[in-house]
Design a protein around this motif. Structure first.
Motif, short mmCIF file in Angstrom:
data_model
loop_
_atom_site.label_atom_id
_atom_site.label_comp_id
_atom_site.label_asym_id
_atom_site.label_seq_id
_atom_site.Cartn_x
_atom_site.Cartn_y
_atom_site.Cartn_z
N ALA A 43 43.14 42.60 44.43
CA ALA A 43 44.34 41.83 44.11
C ALA A 43 44.03 40.64 43.21
O ALA A 43 44.89 40.22 42.42
N ASP A 44 42.83 40.08 43.30
CA ASP A 44 42.47 38.94 42.45
C ASP A 44 42.37 39.33 40.99
O ASP A 44 42.53 38.50 40.09
N ARG A 50 48.81 41.76 43.31
CA ARG A 50 48.93 40.47 43.99
C ARG A 50 50.40 40.13 44.25
O ARG A 50 50.77 39.69 45.34
#
Length: 242
Positions: A43-44, A50
């Motif tokens: 997700a980063d 995200r």
């Protein structure tokens, strides 16, 4: 979008979002799965994932459910092959309608979408017939009288394109690739947005009122009720909406 109608349409979008929040889990899981499949399970490094996870957490989805959807999309778990597909068409009075879907069965989805258009005074069009009227942006909306100068300072410093306001409502507009960074900066500052999402914003509008507006709203509702439909965008301007 033009002045007053823009804010009326934002309020309409918020009301529609609130109404469908209670039945959003299936669609959120599909969005997480598709996002992980397209951009990876980190997700980063995947702003779209995200954003989908943030929405799921806001809807009180459990971490276990989110993690399973991420793993399924990234290929770590078996599951149906969900693909993205977009349909375009026209509603009453010729309003442009863009329908974003995630499905494991294109034949089922197109049949259901076509039926919804036909039942509510519209028709399904060909690829590209209305997509050129829309631009993908990030939209972060505040509706409870936050300090505009504070919001503007934080948003612009984080990479937002624009900040606009009317009354108690403030909208931060971002490029899609900057959306997560701007949203995170706003959250880190302790500010709470009413709407935080990537949307397709129309470059031109078709004004509808009275029975025509009601028919357009029924078409949007019918499309959003479909399990495979993730979101619906239109260039309708609802005259007289408050």
């Amino acid at each position: 979008m033009s002045g007053h109608s823009k804010w009326a349409n934002i309020k309409f979008r918020k009301a529609a979002q609130d109404a469908k929040r209670g039945k959003a889990f299936t669609k959120l899981i599909k969005e997480i799965t598709v996002s992980a499949r397209i951009g990876g399970g980190d997700a980063d490094a995947n702003p779209r994932l995200r954003s989908a996870i943030d929405k799921a957490l806001s809807a009180n989805m459990t971490r276990d459910t989110i993690d399973r959807a991420v793993k399924r999309g990234a290929g770590a778990l078996a599951g149906d092959d969900i693909i993205e597909i977009r349909y375009e068409g026209y509603g009453p009075k010729g309003v442009a309608v863009l329908v974003e879907c995630a499905t494991d069965n294109k034949n089922r989805t197109v049949s259901e979408v076509r039926h919804a258009f036909a039942k509510h005074g519209g028709n399904l069009g060909t690829e590209g017939c209305v997509a050129y009227l829309f631009e993908k942006i990030g939209s972060i909306v505040f509706a409870h009288g936050e300090d505009e100068e504070q919001v503007m300072d934080i948003a612009l410093a984080a990479g937002a394109q624009d900040v606009e306001s009317e009354g108690d409502m403030i909208e931060v507009v971002t490029a899609p690739e900057s959306f997560h960074a701007v949203h995170k900066a706003i959250q880190d500052a302790g500010l709470h947005a009413e709407i935080s999402e990537l949307i397709q914003r129309p470059s031109t509008e078709t004004e509808v009122a009275g029975d025509d507006a009601e028919m357009v709203m029924k078409l949007i509702d019918a499309l959003q009720e479909l399990d495979d439909v993730q979101d619906v965008f239109t260039n309708a301007s609802f005259a007289g909406a408050q």
